[in-house]
Write a protein that holds these residues in place. Structure first.
Motif, PDB file in Angstrom:
ATOM      1  N   ALA A  42       0.848  -1.192   0.000  1.00 23.18           N
ATOM      2  CA  ALA A  42       0.000   0.000   0.000  1.00 23.18           C
ATOM      3  C   ALA A  42       0.880   1.237   0.000  1.00 23.18           C
ATOM      4  O   ALA A  42       1.923   1.274   0.651  1.00 23.18           O
ATOM      5  CB  ALA A  42      -0.920   0.010   1.215  1.00 23.18           C
ATOM      6  N   ASP A  43       0.468   2.246  -0.740  1.00 21.91           N
ATOM      7  CA  ASP A  43       1.129   3.550  -0.752  1.00 21.91           C
ATOM      8  C   ASP A  43       0.220   4.502   0.011  1.00 21.91           C
ATOM      9  O   ASP A  43      -0.872   4.837  -0.456  1.00 21.91           O
ATOM     10  CB  ASP A  43       1.332   4.014  -2.195  1.00 21.91           C
ATOM     11  CG  ASP A  43       2.055   5.349  -2.301  1.00 21.91           C
ATOM     12  OD1 ASP A  43       2.162   6.060  -1.279  1.00 21.91           O
ATOM     13  OD2 ASP A  43       2.497   5.689  -3.407  1.00 21.91           O
ATOM     14  N   VAL A  44       0.666   4.959   1.189  1.00 21.73           N
ATOM     15  CA  VAL A  44      -0.232   5.714   2.065  1.00 21.73           C
ATOM     16  C   VAL A  44      -0.624   7.071   1.486  1.00 21.73           C
ATOM     17  O   VAL A  44      -1.696   7.596   1.768  1.00 21.73           O
ATOM     18  CB  VAL A  44       0.369   5.901   3.471  1.00 21.73           C
ATOM     19  CG1 VAL A  44       0.610   4.546   4.132  1.00 21.73           C
ATOM     20  CG2 VAL A  44       1.644   6.738   3.447  1.00 21.73           C
ATOM     21  N   SER A  45       0.233   7.682   0.690  1.00 16.61           N
ATOM     22  CA  SER A  45      -0.066   8.908  -0.055  1.00 16.61           C
ATOM     23  C   SER A  45      -0.913   9.895   0.753  1.00 16.61           C
ATOM     24  O   SER A  45      -2.057  10.174   0.428  1.00 16.61           O
ATOM     25  CB  SER A  45      -0.775   8.561  -1.366  1.00 16.61           C
ATOM     26  OG  SER A  45      -0.845   9.695  -2.208  1.00 16.61           O
ATOM     27  N   GLY A  46      -0.298  10.441   1.804  1.00 12.39           N
ATOM     28  CA  GLY A  46      -1.004  11.368   2.672  1.00 12.39           C
ATOM     29  C   GLY A  46      -1.013  12.794   2.158  1.00 12.39           C
ATOM     30  O   GLY A  46      -0.451  13.116   1.110  1.00 12.39           O
ATOM     31  N   ASN A  47      -1.653  13.669   2.932  1.00 16.06           N
ATOM     32  CA  ASN A  47      -1.703  15.062   2.501  1.00 16.06           C
ATOM     33  C   ASN A  47      -0.380  15.775   2.773  1.00 16.06           C
ATOM     34  O   ASN A  47       0.481  15.280   3.488  1.00 16.06           O
ATOM     35  CB  ASN A  47      -2.891  15.802   3.135  1.00 16.06           C
ATOM     36  CG  ASN A  47      -2.804  15.912   4.654  1.00 16.06           C
ATOM     37  OD1 ASN A  47      -1.730  15.948   5.247  1.00 16.06           O
ATOM     38  ND2 ASN A  47      -3.952  15.955   5.298  1.00 16.06           N
ATOM     39  N   GLY A  48      -0.217  16.922   2.176  1.00 10.61           N
ATOM     40  CA  GLY A  48       1.028  17.676   2.284  1.00 10.61           C
ATOM     41  C   GLY A  48       1.684  17.894   0.939  1.00 10.61           C
ATOM     42  O   GLY A  48       2.586  18.717   0.802  1.00 10.61           O
ATOM     43  N   GLY A  49       1.236  17.154  -0.074  1.00 11.45           N
ATOM     44  CA  GLY A  49       1.770  17.322  -1.424  1.00 11.45           C
ATOM     45  C   GLY A  49       0.695  17.866  -2.346  1.00 11.45           C
ATOM     46  O   GLY A  49      -0.054  18.786  -1.990  1.00 11.45           O
ATOM     47  N   THR A  50       0.584  17.296  -3.540  1.00  9.61           N
ATOM     48  CA  THR A  50      -0.452  17.724  -4.484  1.00  9.61           C
ATOM     49  C   THR A  50      -1.828  17.484  -3.875  1.00  9.61           C
ATOM     50  O   THR A  50      -2.122  16.396  -3.391  1.00  9.61           O
ATOM     51  CB  THR A  50      -0.327  16.948  -5.803  1.00  9.61           C
ATOM     52  OG1 THR A  50       0.987  17.144  -6.335  1.00  9.61           O
ATOM     53  CG2 THR A  50      -1.350  17.455  -6.811  1.00  9.61           C
ATOM     54  N   ASN A  51      -2.652  18.521  -3.904  1.00  9.32           N
ATOM     55  CA  ASN A  51      -3.978  18.458  -3.284  1.00  9.32           C
ATOM     56  C   ASN A  51      -5.035  18.375  -4.375  1.00  9.32           C
ATOM     57  O   ASN A  51      -5.371  19.379  -5.015  1.00  9.32           O
ATOM     58  CB  ASN A  51      -4.197  19.690  -2.408  1.00  9.32           C
ATOM     59  CG  ASN A  51      -5.471  19.613  -1.598  1.00  9.32           C
ATOM     60  OD1 ASN A  51      -6.481  19.085  -2.046  1.00  9.32           O
ATOM     61  ND2 ASN A  51      -5.427  20.154  -0.390  1.00  9.32           N
ATOM     62  N   PHE A  52      -5.570  17.158  -4.589  1.00  9.04           N
ATOM     63  CA  PHE A  52      -6.535  16.981  -5.670  1.00  9.04           C
ATOM     64  C   PHE A  52      -7.919  17.526  -5.323  1.00  9.04           C
ATOM     65  O   PHE A  52      -8.709  17.805  -6.223  1.00  9.04           O
ATOM     66  CB  PHE A  52      -6.607  15.513  -6.090  1.00  9.04           C
ATOM     67  CG  PHE A  52      -5.537  15.138  -7.068  1.00  9.04           C
ATOM     68  CD1 PHE A  52      -5.694  15.419  -8.414  1.00  9.04           C
ATOM     69  CD2 PHE A  52      -4.371  14.534  -6.639  1.00  9.04           C
ATOM     70  CE1 PHE A  52      -4.700  15.096  -9.327  1.00  9.04           C
ATOM     71  CE2 PHE A  52      -3.377  14.198  -7.549  1.00  9.04           C
ATOM     72  CZ  PHE A  52      -3.545  14.488  -8.897  1.00  9.04           C
ATOM     73  N   ALA A  53      -8.211  17.697  -4.053  1.00  2.89           N
ATOM     74  CA  ALA A  53      -9.460  18.371  -3.706  1.00  2.89           C
ATOM     75  C   ALA A  53      -9.389  19.824  -4.162  1.00  2.89           C
ATOM     76  O   ALA A  53     -10.357  20.375  -4.715  1.00  2.89           O
ATOM     77  CB  ALA A  53      -9.712  18.293  -2.200  1.00  2.89           C
ATOM     78  N   ARG A  54      -8.251  20.446  -3.960  1.00  2.98           N
ATOM     79  CA  ARG A  54      -8.081  21.838  -4.400  1.00  2.98           C
ATOM     80  C   ARG A  54      -8.082  21.933  -5.922  1.00  2.98           C
ATOM     81  O   ARG A  54      -8.662  22.852  -6.509  1.00  2.98           O
ATOM     82  CB  ARG A  54      -6.780  22.418  -3.844  1.00  2.98           C
ATOM     83  CG  ARG A  54      -6.629  23.916  -4.079  1.00  2.98           C
ATOM     84  CD  ARG A  54      -5.260  24.412  -3.656  1.00  2.98           C
ATOM     85  NE  ARG A  54      -4.934  24.003  -2.299  1.00  2.98           N
ATOM     86  CZ  ARG A  54      -3.702  24.004  -1.811  1.00  2.98           C
ATOM     87  NH1 ARG A  54      -2.681  24.377  -2.578  1.00  2.98           N
ATOM     88  NH2 ARG A  54      -3.476  23.645  -0.569  1.00  2.98           N
ATOM     89  N   ILE A  55      -7.429  20.976  -6.583  1.00  3.30           N
ATOM     90  CA  ILE A  55      -7.407  20.978  -8.048  1.00  3.30           C
ATOM     91  C   ILE A  55      -8.820  20.883  -8.603  1.00  3.30           C
ATOM     92  O   ILE A  55      -9.210  21.653  -9.488  1.00  3.30           O
ATOM     93  CB  ILE A  55      -6.533  19.823  -8.570  1.00  3.30           C
ATOM     94  CG1 ILE A  55      -5.048  20.144  -8.352  1.00  3.30           C
ATOM     95  CG2 ILE A  55      -6.794  19.566 -10.055  1.00  3.30           C
ATOM     96  CD1 ILE A  55      -4.122  19.006  -8.699  1.00  3.30           C
ATOM     97  N   GLU A  56      -9.599  19.933  -8.087  1.00  2.00           N
ATOM     98  CA  GLU A  56     -10.962  19.775  -8.597  1.00  2.00           C
ATOM     99  C   GLU A  56     -11.836  20.967  -8.216  1.00  2.00           C
ATOM    100  O   GLU A  56     -12.713  21.374  -8.989  1.00  2.00           O
ATOM    101  CB  GLU A  56     -11.578  18.477  -8.082  1.00  2.00           C
ATOM    102  CG  GLU A  56     -10.851  17.215  -8.506  1.00  2.00           C
ATOM    103  CD  GLU A  56     -10.797  17.016 -10.015  1.00  2.00           C
ATOM    104  OE1 GLU A  56     -11.483  17.749 -10.761  1.00  2.00           O
ATOM    105  OE2 GLU A  56     -10.055  16.115 -10.460  1.00  2.00           O
ATOM    106  N   ASN A  57     -11.599  21.545  -7.046  1.00  6.01           N
ATOM    107  CA  ASN A  57     -12.358  22.727  -6.653  1.00  6.01           C
ATOM    108  C   ASN A  57     -12.048  23.904  -7.571  1.00  6.01           C
ATOM    109  O   ASN A  57     -12.931  24.711  -7.907  1.00  6.01           O
ATOM    110  CB  ASN A  57     -12.063  23.091  -5.198  1.00  6.01           C
ATOM    111  CG  ASN A  57     -13.063  24.077  -4.635  1.00  6.01           C
ATOM    112  OD1 ASN A  57     -14.264  23.874  -4.710  1.00  6.01           O
ATOM    113  ND2 ASN A  57     -12.568  25.173  -4.078  1.00  6.01           N
ATOM    114  N   ASP A  58     -10.789  24.010  -8.006  1.00  5.69           N
ATOM    115  CA  ASP A  58     -10.408  25.072  -8.949  1.00  5.69           C
ATOM    116  C   ASP A  58     -11.116  24.906 -10.285  1.00  5.69           C
ATOM    117  O   ASP A  58     -11.269  25.884 -11.037  1.00  5.69           O
ATOM    118  CB  ASP A  58      -8.890  25.078  -9.167  1.00  5.69           C
ATOM    119  CG  ASP A  58      -8.119  25.607  -7.966  1.00  5.69           C
ATOM    120  OD1 ASP A  58      -8.741  26.260  -7.110  1.00  5.69           O
ATOM    121  OD2 ASP A  58      -6.897  25.348  -7.886  1.00  5.69           O
TER     122      ASP A  58
END
Length: 363
Positions: free
Chosen positions: A206-222
């Protein structure tokens, strides 16, 4: 529409990583400095093994893009950089190829430019076994990533709204493909409970891929006309938090999300990751400076990783889990609330030394 969305993703992701660096919870992890811990660099190896997978280095170019003419060119450049540095690489989601075979070359270019490298195909959790096999076959992929992105889909104007069958589909794919399956988040983290469930499904890594990097919620919100999901900006757990939450689960984990430099890679490895993945920073580098800039950056990171491991006395990436680290700040508060003990991490090298001295004495 898919091609336009992929171009938007690349543009917004690159913009995020051109902004000044922000705090993330890797900053709450520090190594205890032991001045006589160093070893000879000639005895250090960057090779790492996990879940039936072997990589020459504990670093990969993680899933980013593909599906349009522009992103196909980006994938070509990323693949060349991977070939020249020896790092594994993943495609972005291949759903565009499954929807339209004319997009095949925007992903297949990775194998053409990197014929002998370790390449991971990438799909979402709605894929069927047949689709997973098609994606693996197109790339002659060495592994398959399945990404979990419920929050991204929720904010995405045209996103999915049905998530109940994700688990059964993942389990079917694990049983139905001939390569290791790596399940990853897209930047909101994998909790301990999720990791245990994935393990029950037979997922190898598993790749935990936590927050702190690319934020896809922000990308989609944009991408939304009203940008009305801005309040989700801090959703999820950090990569460091996820790694500490994963202790004792028994499933090998990778660390991606917010990895900014070689020290963050070391921090991730010290917290139990087998390797680290980087997306946004490498994307920005190749877009701004081209392939030579990305090759130089990755080569520099690998050199510095080896140097720092030498100073820490770690002969392999796995040895970093015996180095003493301090967990402080918001990360420590997270651990307290989740019932995760962290104080032992600050003195664990003592226990490791005692065990090895006992074994040596017995011989």
């Amino acid at each position: 529409m898919i091609a336009n969305r992929r171009d938007d993703h690349v543009r917004f992701a690159a913009e995020q990583h051109r902004r000044p660096g922000r705090y993330n919870q890797f900053d709450d992890v520090s190594f205890v400095h032991h001045a006589l811990a160093g070893i000879d660099r000639s005895g250090v190896s960057l090779a790492t093994r996990f879940g039936g997978i072997e990589w020459p280095v504990p670093l990969c170019i993680n899933a980013m893009t593909g599906g349009s003419a522009k992103t196909g060119l980006v994938n070509r450049d990323l693949a060349i950089a991977a070939r020249e540095t020896g790092v594994p690489i993943a495609t972005g989601s291949m759903s565009a190829y499954l929807a339209d075979e004319s997009a095949a070359d925007t992903f297949g270019v990775m194998r053409r430019e990197n014929p002998d490298g370790f390449i991971m195909a990438n799909l979402n959790a709605t894929a069927s076994v047949a689709q997973a096999r098609r994606a693996v076959d197109l790339l002659r992929a060495d592994a398959l990533q399945i990404h979990l992105n419920a929050i991204q889909e929720t904010v995405m104007p045209e996103g999915d709204r049905s998530f109940a069958d994700w688990g059964p589909r993942i389990e079917a794919i694990v049983d139905g493909v001939d390569v290791p399956v790596i399940v990853k988040e897209v930047g909101f983290g994998l909790s301990r409970e999720t990791l245990l469930r994935l393990q029950e499904m037979g997922v190898r890594v598993a790749d935990v891929s936590g927050n702190g990097g690319t934020n896809f919620a922000r990308i989609e919100n944009d991408r939304r006309e009203s940008a009305d999901y801005a309040y989700l900006d801090g959703w999820g757990q950090s990569t460091a938090a996820c790694l500490l939450d994963a202790q004792g689960t028994g499933i090998p984990v990778l660390a991606s999300g917010g990895v900014r430099n070689p020290l963050d890679v070391l921090r991730g490895l010290a917290l139990g990751a087998c390797a680290a993945g980087v997306s946004g920073l490498f994307l920005r580098t190749v877009l701004d400076g081209g392939v030579p800039a990305l090759i130089s950056l990755i080569s520099g990171w690998l050199d510095q990783l080896e140097s720092l491991m030498t100073a820490l006395g770690a002969r392999t990436p796995a040895d970093l889990t015996h180095c003493d680290v301090l967990v402080q700040g918001g990360l420590r508060a997270f651990c307290a609330e989740r019932g995760i003990e962290t104080r032992w991490l600050a003195t664990r090298s003592r226990s490791y030394s005692i065990i090895h001295e006992t074994i040596a004495g017995a011989r």
